[in-house]
Write an enzyme that holds these catalytic residues in place. Sequence first.
Site, PDB file in Angstrom:
ATOM      1  N   GLU A  37      13.770  68.819  19.143  1.00 17.80           N
ATOM      2  CA  GLU A  37      12.452  69.015  18.514  1.00 17.80           C
ATOM      3  C   GLU A  37      12.192  67.897  17.501  1.00 17.80           C
ATOM      4  O   GLU A  37      11.048  67.534  17.242  1.00 17.80           O
ATOM      5  CB  GLU A  37      12.391  70.394  17.832  1.00 17.80           C
ATOM      6  CG  GLU A  37      10.971  70.912  17.671  1.00 17.80           C
ATOM      7  CD  GLU A  37      10.901  72.378  17.252  1.00 17.80           C
ATOM      8  OE1 GLU A  37      10.438  73.206  18.056  1.00 17.80           O
ATOM      9  OE2 GLU A  37      11.309  72.696  16.116  1.00 17.80           O
TER      10      GLU A  37
ATOM     11  N   HIS B  70      35.387  74.266  34.062  1.00 19.83           N
ATOM     12  CA  HIS B  70      35.392  74.980  35.344  1.00 19.83           C
ATOM     13  C   HIS B  70      33.969  75.184  35.836  1.00 19.83           C
ATOM     14  O   HIS B  70      33.716  76.056  36.671  1.00 19.83           O
ATOM     15  CB  HIS B  70      36.118  76.316  35.180  1.00 19.83           C
ATOM     16  CG  HIS B  70      37.536  76.114  34.743  1.00 19.83           C
ATOM     17  ND1 HIS B  70      38.566  75.909  35.623  1.00 19.83           N
ATOM     18  CD2 HIS B  70      38.075  76.003  33.501  1.00 19.83           C
ATOM     19  CE1 HIS B  70      39.691  75.717  34.943  1.00 19.83           C
ATOM     20  NE2 HIS B  70      39.415  75.758  33.652  1.00 19.83           N
TER      21      HIS B  70
ATOM     22  N   LYS C 203       1.717  76.170  22.505  1.00  9.03           N
ATOM     23  CA  LYS C 203       1.243  77.426  21.914  1.00  9.03           C
ATOM     24  C   LYS C 203      -0.236  77.621  22.225  1.00  9.03           C
ATOM     25  O   LYS C 203      -0.676  78.714  22.557  1.00  9.03           O
ATOM     26  CB  LYS C 203       1.438  77.401  20.394  1.00  9.03           C
ATOM     27  CG  LYS C 203       2.872  77.617  19.955  1.00  9.03           C
ATOM     28  CD  LYS C 203       2.955  77.637  18.438  1.00  9.03           C
ATOM     29  CE  LYS C 203       4.388  77.581  17.960  1.00  9.03           C
ATOM     30  NZ  LYS C 203       4.505  77.369  16.525  1.00  9.03           N
TER      31      LYS C 203
HETATM   32  O1  LIG Z   1       9.454  80.128  11.610  1.00  8.94           O
HETATM   33  P1  LIG Z   1       8.228  80.118  12.461  1.00  8.94           P
HETATM   34  O2  LIG Z   1       7.032  79.609  11.731  1.00  8.94           O
HETATM   35  O3  LIG Z   1       7.983  81.465  13.064  1.00  8.94           O
HETATM   36  O4  LIG Z   1       8.444  79.094  13.637  1.00  8.94           O
HETATM   37  C1  LIG Z   1       9.438  79.260  14.597  1.00  8.94           C
HETATM   38  C2  LIG Z   1       9.644  77.994  15.372  1.00  8.94           C
HETATM   39  O5  LIG Z   1       8.447  77.605  16.014  1.00  8.94           O
HETATM   40  C3  LIG Z   1       8.299  76.186  15.932  1.00  8.94           C
HETATM   41  O6  LIG Z   1       7.330  75.915  15.000  1.00  8.94           O
HETATM   42  C4  LIG Z   1       7.865  75.550  17.188  1.00  8.94           C
HETATM   43  O7  LIG Z   1       7.840  76.382  18.264  1.00  8.94           O
HETATM   44  C5  LIG Z   1       9.658  75.705  15.480  1.00  8.94           C
HETATM   45  O8  LIG Z   1       9.592  74.442  14.925  1.00  8.94           O
HETATM   46  C6  LIG Z   1      10.031  76.793  14.563  1.00  8.94           C
HETATM   47  O9  LIG Z   1      11.389  76.754  14.226  1.00  8.94           O
END
Ligand SMILES: O=P(O)(O)OC[C@H]1O[C@](O)(CO)[C@@H](O)[C@@H]1O
Length: 510
Positions: free
Chosen positions: A316, A345, A448
């Site tokens: 990331e 294995h 998202k």
């Molecule tokens: O702690 P939050 O804001 O729920 O985010 C969870 C995770 O989602 C992200 O923002 C990206 O999916 C990550 O960087 C982060 O660790």
Amino acid sequence: MTQLDHWQRYQKYLSGVPAVDLKLDISRIRFDDAWLAQMEPAIQKAYSAMSALEAGAIANPDEQRMVGHYWLRTPSLAPQPELRAEIESTLSAIREFAARVHQLGAHTDVLSIGIGGSALGPMFVADALGHPATDKMRVHFFDNTDPEGIERVLSGLAGRLDKTLVLVISKSGGTPETYNGMVLAESAFRRAGLNFADHAVAITMPGSKLDRHALDHKWLQRFAMFDWVGGRTSELSAVGLLAAALQGLDIDAILAGASAVDAQTRSTVTAQNPAALLALMWHSATGGKGLKDMVVLPYKDRLLLFSRYLQQLVMESLGKRLDLDGNRVDQGISVYGNKGSTDQHAYVQQLRDGVNNFFMTFLRVLEDGGDPHEFEAGVRAGDYLDGFLLGTREALDGNDRQSITITIPRVDATRVGALIALFERAVGFYASLVNINAYHQPGVEAGKKAAATVLDLQKRILLALAPSVKSVETIAAEAGTESIETVFLILEHLAANRRAKQTPEGFAKI
Ligand SMILES: O=P(O)(O)OC[C@H]1O[C@](O)(CO)[C@@H](O)[C@@H]1O
């Protein structure tokens, strides 16, 4: 290279953090002094960028944020007294809360709800340091929005929900998977006749949706996450430390281990800076372009989840389309691995003989622990484990496969903190070497948004469904989209869950 050459190269390039007995062996990466000298100006630039970051610069320019995870373990370094006070008061609150919970003895289990950086670190640490015989509380996790997975964890808590403390962890406070987990936990408590708020703790940024929810519903306690700590580097904030303290782990030793590594890896003498050497080795092995994958292989069951944790930290942070100047670079290093010798294995056959598209990171733990039973004269289970590591390192090298080896004496709180700090800083240095922002994640945001679009489309599809069968094309047109394939896939899922009826001609309402 002769065996004598190997021995000399091993001694020449061995570095580490003596304060925590951590050693870094980079001798099996194919670089030479000339290459190191050529990289020296770039790594010096990385030291300057890191020192500016630690002094409070806006090191995440896109999000206009400071990047302060190093202050968490050395609060005196925080650039403003208010930040130092925030860190220290949160730490005191964690210690006091855990001590109170242990003293009252009303809770036996912890359910931690979070995802990504709000789950991977806590899961890794709980598994690396926990032991059923000594843990003060048992820790369980929801780290997904899989209803069946959630139900499975809840059924493991059946009859003990009244003794379960729930930590809802989300920096942003608005992550859907975590929100869904929270709602399903709330309803499980309700079904058991319990008041969720009496068991619930929020770890989030002050003022977030989760923070407001916790405040409105009078949850037991709220712990602050800081704007200047990214999710994937938040393990040593309340995100990781609260669950660890409740489990009975030594959070001060975790912080001290990290702080010791930080102290040493601030050195601008490259030969004495294992985080810089690690980043340089990644650069050498991957051509600075992610051309090879990082296989992380700890020969220790307790470190199984380290590679998963590193997957987020590295991928990331480094997986970026654009560099800091806006050029298209498509950067990153892929990370995978589980543990040795188990993986020997499974896929090590390909590593040894197949496509040479990786470099290995062995994690070696010197003290065996466990039963010292001798299987034959002078040979114990731990000798097999170490022998397999040394043998695989040699066999890979013999076929031109490169490796790094990190050695620690044992898996304890100090060393877990140390490993986290070592890789956090290596990632920061590597990002500087390839000129990218390690601290944002624009690609995830795109995913998202796309998921939200799908859910929105599903609502329109549900409205378009009627008692009489309609073709997928008709439903798509009525739902106002040209994405007929997506409409079909959504309908397929609805039908599998008996929320739509599927016929050869199309779909209908149930
Ligand atoms: O702690 P939050 O804001 O729920 O985010 C969870 C995770 O989602 C992200 O923002 C990206 O999916 C990550 O960087 C982060 O660790």
